[in-house]
Scaffold this motif. Structure first.
Motif, short mmCIF file in Angstrom:
data_model
loop_
_atom_site.label_atom_id
_atom_site.label_comp_id
_atom_site.label_asym_id
_atom_site.label_seq_id
_atom_site.Cartn_x
_atom_site.Cartn_y
_atom_site.Cartn_z
N SER A 76 -4.38 -2.25 -6.27
CA SER A 76 -4.24 -2.49 -4.84
C SER A 76 -5.10 -3.66 -4.36
O SER A 76 -6.29 -3.73 -4.66
N THR A 109 -5.36 5.25 7.12
CA THR A 109 -5.00 6.02 5.94
C THR A 109 -3.49 6.13 5.81
O THR A 109 -2.81 6.53 6.77
N THR A 164 -10.99 3.23 9.84
CA THR A 164 -10.15 3.32 8.65
C THR A 164 -8.70 3.57 9.04
O THR A 164 -8.42 4.20 10.07
N THR A 200 0.82 -1.20 0.00
CA THR A 200 0.00 0.00 0.00
C THR A 200 0.86 1.26 0.00
O THR A 200 0.54 2.25 -0.67
N SER A 206 -6.61 -1.78 -0.40
CA SER A 206 -7.22 -0.48 -0.17
C SER A 206 -8.66 -0.43 -0.66
O SER A 206 -9.04 -1.08 -1.63
N TYR A 226 -13.47 5.10 -4.85
CA TYR A 226 -13.53 3.98 -3.91
C TYR A 226 -14.12 2.75 -4.60
O TYR A 226 -14.78 2.86 -5.65
N ILE A 264 -8.86 5.60 -2.75
CA ILE A 264 -7.63 6.37 -3.00
C ILE A 264 -8.02 7.72 -3.57
O ILE A 264 -8.95 7.82 -4.38
N THR A 322 0.88 4.11 -3.00
CA THR A 322 0.62 5.50 -2.64
C THR A 322 1.77 6.41 -3.07
O THR A 322 1.55 7.50 -3.63
N THR A 329 -4.49 6.88 0.79
CA THR A 329 -5.02 5.54 0.52
C THR A 329 -5.66 5.00 1.78
O THR A 329 -5.02 4.96 2.83
N ASP A 330 -6.92 4.58 1.67
CA ASP A 330 -7.66 4.06 2.83
C ASP A 330 -7.71 2.54 2.84
O ASP A 330 -7.99 1.91 1.81
N ILE A 331 -7.48 1.99 4.01
CA ILE A 331 -7.70 0.56 4.26
C ILE A 331 -8.78 0.46 5.34
O ILE A 331 -8.62 1.03 6.43
#
Length: 235
Positions: free
Chosen positions: A68, A152, A150, A21, A71, A96, A74, A25, A169-171
């Motif tokens: 990804s 980030t 989340t 990730t 994620s 997303y 993004i 990013t 980038t969000d997980i």
């Protein structure tokens, strides 16, 4: 022996999630810098996306999101302060995943809401802006995009050493739990995944909640670690 392997595999999985990730990013931040590189150095704090820049950036964001494995979303975030001619402006070009499709969150269209939820105060934005370096923030409840816990990963976008915004980038913690839980459940002791501030990401104990502070380590130990990884703690 089996438990030892589960722990080792879990540690390797955490490392893979962070490294992949982070790399995606960082790569996208480099591409964003190139897309916006025609702006004059003295105007980098007032960058707003032109139509062609937005189209090019959207293409790269969607490509990164498709590549990804971990994620959920993004995007690119930047802020333009007010001038005598124009009001301040929050840019949030965000995409997303939903049901195997990529969708755009048109948050930028609601500037009044952006003023209320000013992302300049959020750690994933102000730390890269201040330090000119990547940051991992979370778990936290993302009230802007998804309303869920989340994590980030954010990387500064630079033009000739000037900060202009971040690629974030969000997980989702819920998605990460699906990946980690099979291994966590195989560990007989309490096993906790924490961030670099010792906040709990997830664990195999339902009494240990996401976002709570794990008190098994001293503040000195917490502060001595670099802000680039998740850690597995087995009690």
């Amino acid at each position: 022996m089996t438990q030892h392997l589960d722990i080792e595999e879990l540690q390797n999985l955490l490392k893979t999630v962070v490294e992949e990730t982070t790399a995606i990013t960082e790569k996208l931040a480099t591409k964003a810098s190139k897309i916006l590189s025609k702006h004059e150095p003295e105007k980098t704090k007032d960058v707003k996306l032109s139509g062609s820049e937005r189209t090019a950036l959207q293409k790269e964001i969607k490509k990164a999101l498709q590549e990804s494995h971990y994620s959920q979303g993004i995007g690119f975030a930047s802020y333009s302060p007010a001038t005598q001619e124009e009001q301040d402006y929050w840019t949030l070009e965000w995409w997303y995943k939903k049901e195997d499709q990529l969708q755009q969150a048109k948050l930028e269209n609601y500037q009044n809401a952006q003023r209320f939820l000013d992302f300049r105060s959020f750690e994933w934005f102000h730390k890269p802006a201040q330090n000119k370096s990547p940051c991992i923030h979370g778990p936290y409840v993302d009230y802007i995009c998804n309303g869920a816990y989340t994590i980030t990963l954010a990387h500064p976008v630079m033009i000739r050493d000037q900060f202009i915004g971040v690629i974030a980038t969000d997980i989702l913690v819920s998605a990460l739990e699906k990946i980690l839980m099979p291994k966590l459940k195989n560990i007989k002791q309490k096993a906790i995944v924490i961030n670099d501030s010792s906040r709990v990401i997830t664990s195999n104990d339902i009494t240990i909640r996401t976002g709570t502070l794990f008190k098994g380590q001293s503040p000195e130990q917490v502060l001595s670690r670099p802000c680039q990884s998740f850690q597995l703690v087995v009690i």
